[in-house]
Write an enzyme that holds these catalytic residues in place. Structure first.
Site, PDB file in Angstrom:
ATOM      1  N   TYR A   1       4.714  94.962 -68.893  1.00 34.37           N
ATOM      2  CA  TYR A   1       3.642  95.914 -68.614  1.00 34.37           C
ATOM      3  C   TYR A   1       3.330  96.794 -69.825  1.00 34.37           C
ATOM      4  CZ  TYR A   1       4.755  94.893 -63.668  1.00 34.37           C
ATOM      5  OH  TYR A   1       5.012  94.289 -62.467  1.00 34.37           O
TER       6      TYR A   1
ATOM      7  N   HIS B   1      11.629  88.165 -63.941  1.00 30.16           N
ATOM      8  CA  HIS B   1      10.238  88.377 -63.539  1.00 30.16           C
ATOM      9  C   HIS B   1       9.608  87.135 -62.909  1.00 30.16           C
ATOM     10  CE1 HIS B   1       6.711  91.245 -64.622  1.00 30.16           C
ATOM     11  NE2 HIS B   1       6.457  90.591 -63.512  1.00 30.16           N
TER      12      HIS B   1
END
Length: 278
Positions: free
Chosen positions: A50, A108
Site C-alpha cells: 500500500y 498477501h
C-alpha cells in the site's frame, strides 16, 4: 462504544471492527488514521504494497495510545516470498511503522504459479515465533492453498483475509475456516463500489427498518455472521458512520435475506482471482 473482540486460534484477541488503509494516499494516511483513532478505532489494517505504512506509524506515534490497546496488521508482498526475503520484509515494515512487532502478519497472496507460498508461510510462522508478530495468518488463500499449508507446515493460520461481500461470499473457504477454527476477515466488505448496495431490496428494507444506511446494514451483517471487517474511507463522516454499528441488530430473517444475495458461480467477485495472481 465497545468493539467486540474475537479470540483467534492462537488465543490472540482481535477487535472485530477495524480501519483499512487500502488505496489511502500515503500523503493523507497520517491524517486519516489519526481521525480513525480519535473516533475510537484501535485495529488498523495496512500492507507493504500500500505504500502507507509510514503514515500509519506516524499516526500511531502521535496518538499517545498505549501499544497494547492497538491491533496492527501488515502483509508480506508477493515478491518477498523466497529465501530470507520475508525476514527482510517484516523488518522493513516494522521500521516504517515505528513498531517492535505487529499484531498480525499475513501472506498477501499465495501466487500459486510461483509455488512458494508454503515457504512464505513457514517463514511467517518463524517470524511469529521470534516475537515480531503476535499472530500469523494469510490473505486470499483458497481451500487448496489452505489444505497444503496445514499438510506441509503443520500450522493452521489464525486468519484468512478474503474478498467477501453480499454478492461474493466464498462459502467453500468460509466453511473450511469454520471447520479448522480460522477466523475470516472480509476485505471489500461493501463490494468496493462495484455494486450499488442500495439496489438490493433486502439491504434497503433492513436500512429503512432500523433507520440506518445501507453500508451500516451490510457491515452489521458481517459482524453478526462472525466476520472481522475493516472498512476504508478517508471522509470523517463516513469513518464515524462505519464505526457506529453497535446500536442496532439485524433480525435472523434480515441476515438470511442478505446472505441470499450471494452469486454462487463466483461472478460477483470484484477483485482478482487468487488462483491467477502471480
Amino acid at each position: 462504544m465497545t468493539v467486540p473482540f474475537i479470540t483467534l486460534n492462537d488465543d490472540v484477541q482481535i477487535p472485530q471492527l477495524g480501519y483499512g488503509v487500502f488505496r489511502v494516499d500515503p500523503a493523507d494516511t497520517e491524517r486519516a488514521v489519526s481521525e480513525a483513532l480519535e473516533i475510537g478505532y484501535r485495529h488498523i489494517d495496512t500492507a507493504a504494497i500500500y505504500g502507507n505504512e509510514e503514515g500509519v506509524g506516524a499516526a500511531i506515534a502521535a496518538s499517545g495510545i498505549a501499544r497494547d490497546e492497538l491491533f496492527i496488521t501488515t502483509k508480506l508482498w508477493n515478491d518477498m516470498h523466497d529465501g530470507d526475503l520475508p525476514d527482510e520484509a517484516i523488518e522493513r515494515s516494522l521500521t516504517k511503522l515505528g513498531l517492535d512487532f505487529v499484531d498480525l502478519y499475513l501472506t498477501h497472496w499465495p501466487t500459486p504459479a510461483k509455488d512458494n507460498y508454503v515457504h512464505a508461510w513457514e517463514k511467517i510462522v518463524a517470524i511469529r515465533d521470534r516475537g515480531l508478530t503476535r499472530s500469523a495468518g494469510v490473505s486470499n488463500h483458497m481451500v487448496a492453498h489452505l489444505d497444503r499449508l496445514v499438510a506441509e507446515v503443520g500450522v493452521t493460520p489464525s486468519i484468512d483475509q478474503i474478498e467477501l461481500h453480499p454478492r461474493h461470499q466464498q462459502r467453500d473457504v468460509t466453511a473450511w475456516c469454520a471447520e479448522h477454527g480460522v477466523a475470516v476477515e472480509a476485505w471489500g466488505p461493501l463490494g468496493q463500489a462495484k455494486y450499488d448496495l442500495g439496489e438490493f431490496e433486502p439491504i434497503t428494507a433492513a436500512a429503512a427498518a432500523h433507520g440506518r444506511s445501507v453500508a451500516q446494514v451490510v457491515l452489521r451483517w458481517h459482524l453478526q455472521e462472525g466476520r472481522i471487517v475493516f472498512p476504508k474511507s478517508v471522509r470523517t463522516e463516513r469513518l464515524r458512520e462505519n464505526f457506529d454499528l453497535f446500536g442496532f441488530e439485524l433480525t435472523a430473517a434480515e441476515v438470511a435475506a442478505i446472505s441470499d444475495l450471494n452469486v454462487a458461480d463466483g461472478s460477483g467477485r470484484v477483485g482478482a482471482d487468487p488462483n491467477e495472481v502471480n
